[in-house]
Design a protein around this motif. Sequence first.
Motif, PDB file in Angstrom:
ATOM      1  N   MET A 165       0.843  -1.169   0.000  1.00 57.29           N
ATOM      2  CA  MET A 165       0.000   0.000   0.000  1.00 57.29           C
ATOM      3  C   MET A 165       0.899   1.246   0.000  1.00 57.29           C
ATOM      4  N   THR A 166       0.487   2.231  -0.734  1.00 55.42           N
ATOM      5  CA  THR A 166       1.257   3.458  -0.844  1.00 55.42           C
ATOM      6  C   THR A 166       0.642   4.532   0.037  1.00 55.42           C
ATOM      7  N   SER A 167       1.465   5.145   0.866  1.00 56.60           N
ATOM      8  CA  SER A 167       0.974   6.178   1.778  1.00 56.60           C
ATOM      9  C   SER A 167       0.980   7.539   1.073  1.00 56.60           C
ATOM     10  N   PRO A 168       0.292   8.531   1.631  1.00 52.57           N
ATOM     11  CA  PRO A 168       0.292   9.873   1.037  1.00 52.57           C
ATOM     12  C   PRO A 168       1.695  10.475   0.952  1.00 52.57           C
ATOM     13  N   ILE A 169       2.559  10.162   1.910  1.00 53.04           N
ATOM     14  CA  ILE A 169       3.929  10.682   1.867  1.00 53.04           C
ATOM     15  C   ILE A 169       4.679  10.096   0.680  1.00 53.04           C
ATOM     16  N   GLN A 170       4.492   8.816   0.424  1.00 49.79           N
ATOM     17  CA  GLN A 170       5.170   8.171  -0.690  1.00 49.79           C
ATOM     18  C   GLN A 170       4.678   8.716  -2.025  1.00 49.79           C
ATOM     19  N   VAL A 171       3.390   8.934  -2.135  1.00 44.46           N
ATOM     20  CA  VAL A 171       2.826   9.496  -3.365  1.00 44.46           C
ATOM     21  C   VAL A 171       3.361  10.908  -3.613  1.00 44.46           C
ATOM     22  N   ALA A 172       3.391  11.716  -2.579  1.00 39.89           N
ATOM     23  CA  ALA A 172       3.892  13.084  -2.723  1.00 39.89           C
ATOM     24  C   ALA A 172       5.386  13.099  -3.022  1.00 39.89           C
ATOM     25  N   THR A 173       6.140  12.172  -2.462  1.00 37.65           N
ATOM     26  CA  THR A 173       7.574  12.093  -2.742  1.00 37.65           C
ATOM     27  C   THR A 173       7.819  11.727  -4.190  1.00 37.65           C
ATOM     28  N   ILE A 174       7.066  10.783  -4.698  1.00 38.87           N
ATOM     29  CA  ILE A 174       7.191  10.400  -6.104  1.00 38.87           C
ATOM     30  C   ILE A 174       6.853  11.579  -7.007  1.00 38.87           C
ATOM     31  N   ALA A 175       5.808  12.311  -6.672  1.00 39.99           N
ATOM     32  CA  ALA A 175       5.435  13.493  -7.463  1.00 39.99           C
ATOM     33  C   ALA A 175       6.528  14.559  -7.414  1.00 39.99           C
TER      34      ALA A 175
ATOM     35  N   GLY B  42       9.840  25.545 -17.196  1.00 42.10           N
ATOM     36  CA  GLY B  42      10.004  24.717 -16.009  1.00 42.10           C
ATOM     37  C   GLY B  42       9.216  25.183 -14.805  1.00 42.10           C
ATOM     38  N   LEU B  43       8.595  26.359 -14.894  1.00 42.73           N
ATOM     39  CA  LEU B  43       7.867  26.922 -13.760  1.00 42.73           C
ATOM     40  C   LEU B  43       6.710  26.044 -13.272  1.00 42.73           C
ATOM     41  N   PRO B  44       5.874  25.464 -14.149  1.00 38.13           N
ATOM     42  CA  PRO B  44       4.801  24.591 -13.632  1.00 38.13           C
ATOM     43  C   PRO B  44       5.343  23.380 -12.867  1.00 38.13           C
ATOM     44  N   HIS B  45       6.463  22.831 -13.339  1.00 42.05           N
ATOM     45  CA  HIS B  45       7.067  21.697 -12.642  1.00 42.05           C
ATOM     46  C   HIS B  45       7.618  22.132 -11.289  1.00 42.05           C
ATOM     47  N   SER B  46       8.176  23.331 -11.228  1.00 41.89           N
ATOM     48  CA  SER B  46       8.690  23.857  -9.968  1.00 41.89           C
ATOM     49  C   SER B  46       7.563  24.067  -8.956  1.00 41.89           C
ATOM     50  N   ARG B  47       6.444  24.579  -9.430  1.00 40.74           N
ATOM     51  CA  ARG B  47       5.288  24.767  -8.539  1.00 40.74           C
ATOM     52  C   ARG B  47       4.753  23.428  -8.041  1.00 40.74           C
ATOM     53  N   ARG B  48       4.743  22.439  -8.929  1.00 41.71           N
ATOM     54  CA  ARG B  48       4.283  21.098  -8.541  1.00 41.71           C
ATOM     55  C   ARG B  48       5.218  20.518  -7.482  1.00 41.71           C
ATOM     56  N   PHE B  49       6.524  20.732  -7.654  1.00 41.72           N
ATOM     57  CA  PHE B  49       7.488  20.263  -6.663  1.00 41.72           C
ATOM     58  C   PHE B  49       7.230  20.918  -5.309  1.00 41.72           C
ATOM     59  N   ASN B  50       7.009  22.225  -5.301  1.00 38.02           N
ATOM     60  CA  ASN B  50       6.772  22.946  -4.044  1.00 38.02           C
ATOM     61  C   ASN B  50       5.518  22.443  -3.337  1.00 38.02           C
ATOM     62  N   ARG B  51       4.448  22.196  -4.090  1.00 41.67           N
ATOM     63  CA  ARG B  51       3.217  21.673  -3.488  1.00 41.67           C
ATOM     64  C   ARG B  51       3.453  20.291  -2.875  1.00 41.67           C
ATOM     65  N   ALA B  52       4.129  19.428  -3.621  1.00 42.19           N
ATOM     66  CA  ALA B  52       4.385  18.079  -3.125  1.00 42.19           C
ATOM     67  C   ALA B  52       5.313  18.114  -1.914  1.00 42.19           C
ATOM     68  N   TYR B  53       6.312  18.992  -1.944  1.00 46.15           N
ATOM     69  CA  TYR B  53       7.250  19.096  -0.827  1.00 46.15           C
ATOM     70  C   TYR B  53       6.533  19.571   0.433  1.00 46.15           C
ATOM     71  N   ARG B  54       5.655  20.568   0.292  1.00 45.45           N
ATOM     72  CA  ARG B  54       4.893  21.047   1.451  1.00 45.45           C
ATOM     73  C   ARG B  54       3.966  19.973   1.993  1.00 45.45           C
ATOM     74  N   ARG B  55       3.403  19.165   1.093  1.00 48.43           N
ATOM     75  CA  ARG B  55       2.517  18.085   1.517  1.00 48.43           C
ATOM     76  C   ARG B  55       3.297  17.043   2.333  1.00 48.43           C
ATOM     77  N   VAL B  56       4.493  16.706   1.872  1.00 48.79           N
ATOM     78  CA  VAL B  56       5.316  15.746   2.603  1.00 48.79           C
ATOM     79  C   VAL B  56       5.725  16.317   3.957  1.00 48.79           C
ATOM     80  N   ALA B  57       6.083  17.581   3.986  1.00 48.74           N
ATOM     81  CA  ALA B  57       6.535  18.201   5.237  1.00 48.74           C
ATOM     82  C   ALA B  57       5.414  18.293   6.268  1.00 48.74           C
ATOM     83  N   SER B  58       4.182  18.419   5.821  1.00 48.38           N
ATOM     84  CA  SER B  58       3.087  18.621   6.767  1.00 48.38           C
ATOM     85  C   SER B  58       2.531  17.322   7.356  1.00 48.38           C
ATOM     86  N   VAL B  59       2.794  16.195   6.726  1.00 48.24           N
ATOM     87  CA  VAL B  59       2.241  14.917   7.192  1.00 48.24           C
ATOM     88  C   VAL B  59       3.276  14.200   8.058  1.00 48.24           C
ATOM     89  N   ARG B  60       2.811  13.619   9.150  1.00 47.61           N
ATOM     90  CA  ARG B  60       3.692  12.875  10.054  1.00 47.61           C
ATOM     91  C   ARG B  60       4.037  11.515   9.478  1.00 47.61           C
TER      92      ARG B  60
END
Length: 86
Positions: free
Chosen positions: A1-11, A28-46
């Motif tokens: 099973m894949t957790s939300p952290i794993q999904v966001a890390t892959i993204a 490259g700006l849309p990809h950079s924004r996608r990276f920032n969103r995924a990084y914040r998601r990983v940082a916020s989840v325990r």
Amino acid sequence: MTSPIQVATIAALSSDRCCWKEQTLDAGLPHSRRFNRAYRRVASVRARTLKDLQCKARLILLTMEEPDSMEASLARDVLAFTGGQP
């Protein structure tokens, strides 16, 4: 099973690779924004499992400016840890 952290890390890793392949900064700006969103998601989840903690460590190593820092060393230790299983 894949957790939300794993999904966001892959993204985040995928968007980081795509960002560097683009010809111009604007492309490259849309990809950079996608990276920032995924990084914040990983940082916020325990992290609840070792695999989640290792995903967080991968992103720390990807974003560290200084590879010899204490945080990078700790992230490398987390990635090397196998969980003490026989």
